[in-house]
Design a protein around this motif. Structure first.
Motif, PDB file in Angstrom:
ATOM      1  N   GLU A  94       0.559  -1.309   0.014  1.00 56.02           N
ATOM      2  CA  GLU A  94       0.055   0.134   0.118  1.00 56.02           C
ATOM      3  C   GLU A  94       0.813   1.403  -0.230  1.00 56.02           C
ATOM      4  O   GLU A  94       0.433   2.175  -0.455  1.00 56.02           O
ATOM      5  CB  GLU A  94      -0.732   0.159   1.433  1.00 56.02           C
ATOM      6  CG  GLU A  94      -1.825  -0.715   0.850  1.00 56.02           C
ATOM      7  CD  GLU A  94      -3.426  -0.806   1.802  1.00 56.02           C
ATOM      8  OE1 GLU A  94      -2.456  -0.180   3.017  1.00 56.02           O
ATOM      9  OE2 GLU A  94      -4.363  -1.575   1.945  1.00 56.02           O
ATOM     10  N   GLN A  95       2.243   0.719   0.761  1.00 59.80           N
ATOM     11  CA  GLN A  95       3.016   1.845   0.439  1.00 59.80           C
ATOM     12  C   GLN A  95       4.067   2.344  -0.848  1.00 59.80           C
ATOM     13  O   GLN A  95       5.368   3.052  -0.837  1.00 59.80           O
ATOM     14  CB  GLN A  95       3.809   2.448   1.786  1.00 59.80           C
ATOM     15  CG  GLN A  95       2.949   2.576   2.913  1.00 59.80           C
ATOM     16  CD  GLN A  95       2.043   1.806   3.090  1.00 59.80           C
ATOM     17  OE1 GLN A  95       2.059   0.422   3.601  1.00 59.80           O
ATOM     18  NE2 GLN A  95       1.256   2.057   4.595  1.00 59.80           N
ATOM     19  N   GLY A  96       3.701   0.891  -1.189  1.00 59.51           N
ATOM     20  CA  GLY A  96       4.814   0.960  -2.861  1.00 59.51           C
ATOM     21  C   GLY A  96       6.573   0.382  -2.134  1.00 59.51           C
ATOM     22  O   GLY A  96       7.216   0.721  -2.948  1.00 59.51           O
ATOM     23  N   GLU A  97       6.810  -0.145  -0.608  1.00 61.77           N
ATOM     24  CA  GLU A  97       7.728  -0.200  -0.772  1.00 61.77           C
ATOM     25  C   GLU A  97       7.877  -1.834  -0.841  1.00 61.77           C
ATOM     26  O   GLU A  97       7.118  -2.707  -0.721  1.00 61.77           O
ATOM     27  CB  GLU A  97       8.105  -0.281   1.144  1.00 61.77           C
ATOM     28  CG  GLU A  97       7.617   1.132   1.331  1.00 61.77           C
ATOM     29  CD  GLU A  97       7.954   1.300   2.871  1.00 61.77           C
ATOM     30  OE1 GLU A  97       8.238   0.446   3.853  1.00 61.77           O
ATOM     31  OE2 GLU A  97       7.412   2.456   3.965  1.00 61.77           O
ATOM     32  N   GLY A  98       9.587  -2.154  -1.463  1.00 60.44           N
ATOM     33  CA  GLY A  98       9.983  -3.292  -1.561  1.00 60.44           C
ATOM     34  C   GLY A  98       9.429  -3.738  -2.634  1.00 60.44           C
ATOM     35  O   GLY A  98       9.814  -5.207  -3.453  1.00 60.44           O
ATOM     36  N   ILE A  99       8.843  -3.121  -3.961  1.00 52.91           N
ATOM     37  CA  ILE A  99       8.063  -3.676  -4.784  1.00 52.91           C
ATOM     38  C   ILE A  99       9.466  -3.784  -6.293  1.00 52.91           C
ATOM     39  O   ILE A  99       9.344  -4.737  -6.370  1.00 52.91           O
ATOM     40  CB  ILE A  99       7.173  -2.521  -5.294  1.00 52.91           C
ATOM     41  CG1 ILE A  99       5.982  -2.090  -4.347  1.00 52.91           C
ATOM     42  CG2 ILE A  99       6.367  -3.014  -7.000  1.00 52.91           C
ATOM     43  CD1 ILE A  99       5.183  -3.280  -4.162  1.00 52.91           C
ATOM     44  N   GLY A 100      10.261  -2.413  -6.161  1.00 53.23           N
ATOM     45  CA  GLY A 100      11.712  -2.658  -6.665  1.00 53.23           C
ATOM     46  C   GLY A 100      11.466  -3.989  -6.581  1.00 53.23           C
ATOM     47  O   GLY A 100      12.581  -4.598  -7.395  1.00 53.23           O
ATOM     48  N   ASP A 101      12.110  -4.425  -5.621  1.00 54.88           N
ATOM     49  CA  ASP A 101      12.740  -5.616  -5.000  1.00 54.88           C
ATOM     50  C   ASP A 101      13.040  -6.888  -5.342  1.00 54.88           C
ATOM     51  O   ASP A 101      13.156  -7.873  -5.797  1.00 54.88           O
ATOM     52  CB  ASP A 101      13.150  -5.572  -3.536  1.00 54.88           C
ATOM     53  CG  ASP A 101      14.120  -4.121  -2.898  1.00 54.88           C
ATOM     54  OD1 ASP A 101      14.775  -3.753  -3.823  1.00 54.88           O
ATOM     55  OD2 ASP A 101      13.654  -3.869  -2.077  1.00 54.88           O
ATOM     56  N   LEU A 102      11.043  -6.657  -5.182  1.00 56.54           N
ATOM     57  CA  LEU A 102      10.658  -8.398  -5.335  1.00 56.54           C
ATOM     58  C   LEU A 102      10.894  -8.604  -6.854  1.00 56.54           C
ATOM     59  O   LEU A 102      10.741  -9.897  -7.572  1.00 56.54           O
ATOM     60  CB  LEU A 102       8.670  -7.958  -5.302  1.00 56.54           C
ATOM     61  CG  LEU A 102       8.234  -9.480  -5.324  1.00 56.54           C
ATOM     62  CD1 LEU A 102       9.267 -10.636  -4.771  1.00 56.54           C
ATOM     63  CD2 LEU A 102       6.245  -8.849  -4.921  1.00 56.54           C
ATOM     64  N   TRP A 103      10.369  -7.024  -7.642  1.00 48.82           N
ATOM     65  CA  TRP A 103      10.363  -6.816  -9.543  1.00 48.82           C
ATOM     66  C   TRP A 103      12.245  -7.761  -9.665  1.00 48.82           C
ATOM     67  O   TRP A 103      12.042  -8.489 -10.805  1.00 48.82           O
ATOM     68  CB  TRP A 103      10.190  -6.136 -10.105  1.00 48.82           C
ATOM     69  CG  TRP A 103       8.884  -6.075 -10.986  1.00 48.82           C
ATOM     70  CD1 TRP A 103       7.601  -4.799  -9.934  1.00 48.82           C
ATOM     71  CD2 TRP A 103       8.212  -6.926 -11.573  1.00 48.82           C
ATOM     72  NE1 TRP A 103       7.211  -4.780 -11.164  1.00 48.82           N
ATOM     73  CE2 TRP A 103       7.285  -5.936 -11.455  1.00 48.82           C
ATOM     74  CE3 TRP A 103       8.678  -7.870 -11.917  1.00 48.82           C
ATOM     75  CZ2 TRP A 103       5.672  -6.773 -12.581  1.00 48.82           C
ATOM     76  CZ3 TRP A 103       7.236  -8.170 -13.565  1.00 48.82           C
ATOM     77  CH2 TRP A 103       6.312  -7.345 -13.342  1.00 48.82           C
TER      78      TRP A 103
END
Ligand SMILES: Nc1nc2c(ncn2[C@@H]2O[C@H](COP(=O)(O)OP(=O)(O)OP(=O)(O)O)[C@@H](O)[C@H]2O)c(=O)[nH]1
Ligand SMILES: [Mg+2]
Length: 219
Positions: free
Chosen positions: A191-200
């Protein structure tokens, strides 16, 4: 390490009640899997860069189909297109025995037979991981991770709703989850957009790895 990912285009592809409805396996695929209400659809929307594309439910256990999405992006290795699969959640108490058996058959068929599946992100709610009865509470997740490894599937453990933990609780929780499921976990607060780049980054590395090994096998 955060990865730089730019989403160019994302779209819904299909809702599949059976194998006959799965989209053609022409692109590498990544699946999002976990207990009901763990935050699968929310995480998927964050990955797709489009709020509301995957339906977020207030009532747990709503997703009963496999929902497929396609996204075109520019990642660390250049442009690529992938399919993402939102798998139905498990562990919802109020389902009948026959519904549970249906879920299991659907999941087993997908996880064992989907040829283009490169990795499974196995999600776990951060608040359950910090619970002191963790081993018992995460029995389903541990069992599923073992099942996936038995099939030769790559598992990426993901700690969801990390915003519910204090900063100091996050790292130890990630370590516990990684130990239980086998592999380094990714910490996300979708919901805060945290960790999305890492997961991708973690998911795309499995796509690139296999593409490279397929190319060398073809030579
Ligand atoms: N605090 C917090 N809440 C979240 C986060 N992600 C999801 N939620 C909430 O958790 C609830 C369930 O989210 P969904 O994304 O629908 O979960 P799901 O795993 O897809 O649920 P099912 O499809 O029913 O299995 C919703 O009320 C979301 O708003 C997060 O990162 N932080
Ligand atoms: Mg859902």
């Amino acid at each position: 390490m955060s990865q730089s990912i730019h989403i160019l285009r994302s779209e819904f592809v299909a809702s599949a009640p059976t194998r006959a409805h799965w989209p053609a396996p022409t692109l590498p695929e990544l699946a999002i899997c976990g207990r009901s209400n763990v935050g699968k659809s929310t995480l998927l929307n964050a990955l797709l860069g489009r709020r509301g594309l995957a339906r977020v439910s207030k009532t747990p256990g709503r997703t009963r189909l496999i929902n497929f999405f396609q996204t075109q992006l520019t990642g660390p290795h250049g442009p690529c297109s992938v399919l993402l699969a939102d798998l139905p959640g498990y562990g919802y108490a109020e389902v009948s025995r026959s519904e549970r058996a249906g879920w299991q058959a659907m999941m087993e068929e997908y996880l064992s037979r989907r040829d283009n599946l490169r990795a499974v992100a196995l999600l776990c709610d951060a608040r359950r991981v910090v619970d002191t009865r963790v081993a018992e509470l995460l029995f389903d997740e541990t069992e599923l991770a073992g099942y996936l490894r038995g099939l030769g599937r790559k598992v990426i453990p993901v700690l969801t709703k990390a915003d519910k933990l204090s900063k100091s609780e996050r790292k130890p929780a990630a370590q516990v989850l990684g130990r239980l499921l086998g592999g380094k976990s990714v910490v996300c607060a979708a919901e805060q957009g945290e960790g999305i780049g890492d997961l991708w980054g973690r998911m795309l590395s499995t796509v690139t790895e296999q593409t490279v090994s397929e190319e060398s096998a073809a030579k």
